[in-house]
Enzyme design. Sequence first.
Site, PDB file in Angstrom:
ATOM      1  N   GLU A 176      -0.803  -8.938  -0.622  1.00  0.00           N
ATOM      2  CA  GLU A 176      -2.264  -9.509  -0.554  1.00  0.00           C
ATOM      3  C   GLU A 176      -2.848  -9.888  -2.037  1.00  0.00           C
ATOM      4  O   GLU A 176      -3.440 -10.611  -1.693  1.00  0.00           O
ATOM      5  CB  GLU A 176      -2.881  -8.824   0.265  1.00  0.00           C
ATOM      6  CG  GLU A 176      -1.948  -8.190   2.166  1.00  0.00           C
ATOM      7  CD  GLU A 176      -2.069  -7.171   3.391  1.00  0.00           C
ATOM      8  OE1 GLU A 176      -2.247  -6.380   3.119  1.00  0.00           O
ATOM      9  OE2 GLU A 176      -3.786  -7.778   3.500  1.00  0.00           O
ATOM     10  N   ALA A 216       0.794  -1.048   0.259  1.00  0.00           N
ATOM     11  CA  ALA A 216      -0.137  -0.424   0.684  1.00  0.00           C
ATOM     12  C   ALA A 216       0.963   1.586  -0.018  1.00  0.00           C
ATOM     13  O   ALA A 216       2.576   1.248  -0.070  1.00  0.00           O
ATOM     14  CB  ALA A 216      -0.769   0.056   1.155  1.00  0.00           C
ATOM     15  N   GLU A 267       3.982  -5.519   7.123  1.00  0.00           N
ATOM     16  CA  GLU A 267       3.455  -4.329   7.572  1.00  0.00           C
ATOM     17  C   GLU A 267       3.504  -3.831   9.680  1.00  0.00           C
ATOM     18  O   GLU A 267       4.194  -2.510  10.239  1.00  0.00           O
ATOM     19  CB  GLU A 267       1.889  -4.656   8.154  1.00  0.00           C
ATOM     20  CG  GLU A 267       0.878  -3.946   6.797  1.00  0.00           C
ATOM     21  CD  GLU A 267       1.372  -5.695   6.092  1.00  0.00           C
ATOM     22  OE1 GLU A 267       2.533  -6.511   5.528  1.00  0.00           O
ATOM     23  OE2 GLU A 267       0.205  -5.763   4.627  1.00  0.00           O
ATOM     24  N   GLY A 275       0.362  -4.935   0.421  1.00  0.00           N
ATOM     25  CA  GLY A 275      -0.785  -4.421  -0.147  1.00  0.00           C
ATOM     26  C   GLY A 275      -0.416  -5.548  -1.222  1.00  0.00           C
ATOM     27  O   GLY A 275      -1.190  -6.046  -1.533  1.00  0.00           O
TER      28      GLY A 275
HETATM   29  N1  COA Z   1       4.558   3.275  -0.990  1.00  0.00           N
HETATM   30  C1  COA Z   1       4.893   4.134  -1.605  1.00  0.00           C
HETATM   31  N2  COA Z   1       6.048   4.460  -1.869  1.00  0.00           N
HETATM   32  C2  COA Z   1       7.182   3.754  -1.922  1.00  0.00           C
HETATM   33  C3  COA Z   1       6.739   2.501  -1.976  1.00  0.00           C
HETATM   34  C4  COA Z   1       5.171   1.781  -0.771  1.00  0.00           C
HETATM   35  N3  COA Z   1       5.191   0.600  -0.306  1.00  0.00           N
HETATM   36  N4  COA Z   1       7.379   0.937  -1.388  1.00  0.00           N
HETATM   37  C5  COA Z   1       8.115   2.151  -2.134  1.00  0.00           C
HETATM   38  N5  COA Z   1       7.770   2.938  -2.681  1.00  0.00           N
HETATM   39  C6  COA Z   1       9.386   4.190  -3.034  1.00  0.00           C
HETATM   40  C7  COA Z   1       9.956   4.879  -2.227  1.00  0.00           C
HETATM   41  O1  COA Z   1       9.455   5.319  -1.257  1.00  0.00           O
HETATM   42  C8  COA Z   1      10.211   5.557  -3.875  1.00  0.00           C
HETATM   43  O2  COA Z   1      10.285   6.820  -3.800  1.00  0.00           O
HETATM   44  P1  COA Z   1      10.912   8.232  -4.322  1.00  0.00           P
HETATM   45  O3  COA Z   1      12.186   7.501  -5.265  1.00  0.00           O
HETATM   46  O4  COA Z   1       9.809   8.614  -4.745  1.00  0.00           O
HETATM   47  O5  COA Z   1      11.360   8.118  -2.433  1.00  0.00           O
HETATM   48  C9  COA Z   1      10.540   4.689  -5.072  1.00  0.00           C
HETATM   49  O6  COA Z   1       9.354   3.876  -4.521  1.00  0.00           O
HETATM   50  C10 COA Z   1      11.940   3.587  -4.907  1.00  0.00           C
HETATM   51  O7  COA Z   1      11.992   2.885  -3.612  1.00  0.00           O
HETATM   52  P2  COA Z   1      13.390   2.770  -3.378  1.00  0.00           P
HETATM   53  O8  COA Z   1      12.383   2.059  -1.424  1.00  0.00           O
HETATM   54  O9  COA Z   1      14.005   3.807  -3.397  1.00  0.00           O
HETATM   55  O10 COA Z   1      14.024   1.310  -3.516  1.00  0.00           O
HETATM   56  P3  COA Z   1      15.071   0.086  -3.311  1.00  0.00           P
HETATM   57  O11 COA Z   1      15.297  -0.775  -4.028  1.00  0.00           O
HETATM   58  O12 COA Z   1      15.965   1.054  -2.468  1.00  0.00           O
HETATM   59  O13 COA Z   1      14.138  -0.704  -1.807  1.00  0.00           O
HETATM   60  C11 COA Z   1      11.873  -1.958  -1.801  1.00  0.00           C
HETATM   61  C12 COA Z   1      12.719  -1.187  -2.096  1.00  0.00           C
HETATM   62  C13 COA Z   1      10.343  -2.610  -1.997  1.00  0.00           C
HETATM   63  C14 COA Z   1      13.095  -2.503  -0.090  1.00  0.00           C
HETATM   64  C15 COA Z   1      11.318  -0.393  -0.218  1.00  0.00           C
HETATM   65  O14 COA Z   1      11.512   0.288  -1.093  1.00  0.00           O
HETATM   66  C16 COA Z   1      10.530  -0.628   0.785  1.00  0.00           C
HETATM   67  O15 COA Z   1      10.973  -1.559   1.770  1.00  0.00           O
HETATM   68  N6  COA Z   1       8.503  -0.509   0.376  1.00  0.00           N
HETATM   69  C17 COA Z   1       7.885  -0.769   1.588  1.00  0.00           C
HETATM   70  C18 COA Z   1       7.849  -2.098   1.759  1.00  0.00           C
HETATM   71  C19 COA Z   1       6.815  -2.436   2.586  1.00  0.00           C
HETATM   72  O16 COA Z   1       7.033  -1.623   3.989  1.00  0.00           O
HETATM   73  N7  COA Z   1       5.233  -1.887   2.090  1.00  0.00           N
HETATM   74  C20 COA Z   1       3.860  -2.530   3.290  1.00  0.00           C
HETATM   75  C21 COA Z   1       3.768  -1.678   2.963  1.00  0.00           C
HETATM   76  S1  COA Z   1       1.666  -1.731   3.895  1.00  0.00           S
END
Ligand code: COA
Length: 274
Positions: free
Chosen positions: A115, A67, A135, A112
């Site tokens: 999910e 999400a 989460e 999400g």
């Molecule tokens: N919601 C909003 N934005 C998200 C996102 C999410 N769930 N997952 C990634 N993004 C965005 C990042 O903020 C970043 O945006 P920006 O370039 O404007 O800063 C962009 O996507 C790229 O992500 P980034 O984190 O820089 O890539 P990475 O390769 O370093 O890491 C992940 C990849 C997947 C490990 C990391 O993005 C992450 O942990 N995401 C969240 C996962 C999460 O907790 N999901 C559950 C949500 S309920």
Amino acid sequence: MADYSNITLDVQDRIATLSVNRPDKLNALNEQTIRELGMAMDEIEQRDDIGGVILTGVGEKAFVAGADIAELSKMGPVDGIEVSRLGQRVFRRIELSKKPVIAAVNGFALGGGCELALACHLRIAGENAQFGLPEVKLGIIPGYGGTLRLPRIVGKGRALELMLTAQFIKADEAYRIGLVNKVVPRPQAAEGQEAPSARDALLAEARAMMGVILANGPIAVGLAIECTTRGMEMSVDDGLAMESNLFGLLAATNDMREGMQAFLDKRKAEFTGR
Ligand code: COA
């Protein structure tokens, strides 16, 4: 056809490819994207030129990274209930679709996104896919049905391990615990050439699997989905009663006559969905 801004919908040979299209945010699901997924499922259900759906993410890095945390970070308790209910409603719509839905997981399937894959009927992962329900790291719990669907697919112990540790698992481990049906290896580059796209290879495999499904009787496929999904949510006695009623109902279809006659005639069945 509806106008979508955060998803794309392409149809070829009766197979719809529904892609979440926010690659710069790793396809994170904001409210608009979830609403569009719901609208797309309504459109798919109504379109006779679509037999099944492949759900995926745009780009080589993410299926859906969860999400949209930027959006969630502003919510209060009442919005929280609404956010969760909206996702639950749309994902349930996918789970109860009469047309088969295969998740082609082309990278991160987190929160999400995991999910969403769980709400699909089958899951195929690229070798680079990673799954997780992180989460609790954010101080929340999965809110789009993950706490119910994951234990039904992989068992309570493994589901709680993923949820409580918030750790990611790779595609081979997801296959080992039964979270995905198949893993598609990364295609090798021919000498001196660039490797073909891993996402293209994954989508080709998903299309092949969908092709096998779509050669079968569509009403039977739809009822097999319904009976299995609802059956897992009821008592065995109620589920068995539903199964025998739907089994009997199929005897009223032209497709049943055609399927059985084709077997007896030693030819391929031509189903009409009637
Ligand atoms: N919601 C909003 N934005 C998200 C996102 C999410 N769930 N997952 C990634 N993004 C965005 C990042 O903020 C970043 O945006 P920006 O370039 O404007 O800063 C962009 O996507 C790229 O992500 P980034 O984190 O820089 O890539 P990475 O390769 O370093 O890491 C992940 C990849 C997947 C490990 C990391 O993005 C992450 O942990 N995401 C969240 C996962 C999460 O907790 N999901 C559950 C949500 S309920």
